[in-house]
Write an enzyme that holds these catalytic residues in place. Sequence first.
Site, PDB file in Angstrom:
ATOM      1  N   GLU A 194      99.447  35.600  54.016  1.00 17.50           N
ATOM      2  CA  GLU A 194      99.272  36.678  54.986  1.00 17.50           C
ATOM      3  C   GLU A 194     100.558  37.485  55.257  1.00 17.50           C
ATOM      4  O   GLU A 194     100.559  38.716  55.176  1.00 17.50           O
ATOM      5  CB  GLU A 194      98.808  36.001  56.274  1.00 17.50           C
ATOM      6  CG  GLU A 194      98.090  36.844  57.227  1.00 17.50           C
ATOM      7  CD  GLU A 194      98.115  36.169  58.590  1.00 17.50           C
ATOM      8  OE1 GLU A 194      98.456  34.965  58.679  1.00 17.50           O
ATOM      9  OE2 GLU A 194      97.818  36.869  59.562  1.00 17.50           O
TER      10      GLU A 194
ATOM     11  N   ASP B 126      95.924  26.939  52.635  1.00 19.32           N
ATOM     12  CA  ASP B 126      95.086  26.912  53.839  1.00 19.32           C
ATOM     13  C   ASP B 126      93.709  27.555  53.622  1.00 19.32           C
ATOM     14  O   ASP B 126      92.796  27.330  54.410  1.00 19.32           O
ATOM     15  CB  ASP B 126      95.793  27.644  54.991  1.00 19.32           C
ATOM     16  CG  ASP B 126      97.179  27.085  55.286  1.00 19.32           C
ATOM     17  OD1 ASP B 126      97.392  25.886  55.010  1.00 19.32           O
ATOM     18  OD2 ASP B 126      98.037  27.843  55.766  1.00 19.32           O
TER      19      ASP B 126
ATOM     20  N   GLN C  40     100.810  17.566  50.450  1.00 19.23           N
ATOM     21  CA  GLN C  40      99.622  18.369  50.097  1.00 19.23           C
ATOM     22  C   GLN C  40      99.968  19.617  49.297  1.00 19.23           C
ATOM     23  O   GLN C  40      99.103  20.255  48.706  1.00 19.23           O
ATOM     24  CB  GLN C  40      98.902  18.827  51.384  1.00 19.23           C
ATOM     25  CG  GLN C  40      98.272  17.695  52.135  1.00 19.23           C
ATOM     26  CD  GLN C  40      98.037  18.052  53.598  1.00 19.23           C
ATOM     27  OE1 GLN C  40      96.950  18.452  53.966  1.00 19.23           O
ATOM     28  NE2 GLN C  40      99.053  17.907  54.432  1.00 19.23           N
ATOM     29  N   ARG C  41     101.239  20.023  49.327  1.00 17.50           N
ATOM     30  CA  ARG C  41     101.628  21.250  48.630  1.00 17.50           C
ATOM     31  C   ARG C  41     102.406  20.992  47.351  1.00 17.50           C
ATOM     32  O   ARG C  41     102.717  21.927  46.617  1.00 17.50           O
ATOM     33  CB  ARG C  41     102.518  22.083  49.565  1.00 17.50           C
ATOM     34  CG  ARG C  41     101.723  23.024  50.373  1.00 17.50           C
ATOM     35  CD  ARG C  41     102.499  23.957  51.231  1.00 17.50           C
ATOM     36  NE  ARG C  41     103.895  24.107  51.045  1.00 17.50           N
ATOM     37  CZ  ARG C  41     104.727  24.532  52.011  1.00 17.50           C
ATOM     38  NH1 ARG C  41     104.244  24.815  53.199  1.00 17.50           N
ATOM     39  NH2 ARG C  41     105.995  24.681  51.787  1.00 17.50           N
TER      40      ARG C  41
END
Length: 343
Positions: A104, A128, A274-275
């Site tokens: 974003e 996300d 998680q990344r």
Amino acid sequence: MKIGLLTSGGDCPGLNAVIRGAVLNGVKTYDDEFVGFRDGWRGVVEGDIMDLPRTKVRGLARTGGTILGTSRTNPFDGPHGGPENISIVLERHQVDAIVAIGGEGTLAGAKRLADAGLPVVGVPKTIDNDLQATDYTFGFDTAVSIATDAMDRLRTTGESHHRCMVAEVMGRHVGWIALHSGMSAGAHAVLIPEQQVPMSQVAEWVKEVHDRGRAPLVVVAEGFIPEGFDEVLHEKGTEKDGRPRLGGIGEYVTEEIERLTGIETRNTTLGHIQRGGAPTGFDRVLATRFGMAVVDMIHDKEWGRMVALKGTDVVRVEFAEALNNLKSVPQARWDEAKVLFGR
Ligand code: F6P
């Protein structure tokens, strides 16, 4: 054409696959040349550039992270920020187009530069999955897979000790990672920012599961706001841009479950695991297609737009479409998942 790529914001499995897809399509179809800006917009405003020949992207689709580095630098900040100075950098290095690969914040910066007349296009990324205008972003599937694997492990140790296990996952202000990983791992409750559930209800679900001899698994999204709270719990302060640094709600949920049920409960915060690491096959394919498609878009000179996934098609959309508001979990998806909670 000479095309400059940058990766900006939090990293995400699949960034390298986008870079490879773009370079391969550009070199093979159009005879393009590529450069990379180091560390996101910082590399653009400071003119910190590296060459990206085809040999540099060999075998890249399967690797995590980003070979270009990343940062949360705003292209309008600092003495060299803003469209005039960036135009000078582009001219000096003879770069004809910028591809901003980001979430974003990155895409908002890209839109402002494109509105000011710069040749900028975008590729959406975030684990996300909270961007409008695209059905999925790459990185999400990998994050869900890593979280699912972790939860499978939590369930076996939980069963051995007859404990309740809490897993806190990322996702910022939306619950997509929690919903998908929770459903995939067979969680007995999933707590997401879109739904303000009272802790008494969570305790009831946990007790029902425990009473039938199972070790309850509760998944909580980092942006979950329990009923009775006005805003997300964040004890780690804020980022430079004022955004709350999330994480920590898992501890609160764990303490409350133990207090309300008397069942021994443990928290695990999955965090940046998680990344990290290699993207899943799904994310490699999506990222490669995005990288290839954005180069076609550049040759059609469609500035101010980004690639997106609609169903199974890669399409082109205006930046503004992705930036209207967050793509949150709809009520129907929550109602569907809730049938699986508790007893
Ligand atoms: O937006 C991706 C994300 O991983 C969020 O899920 C998380 O809240 C945030 O980034 C963490 O950011 P950082 O890497 O700056 O700690």
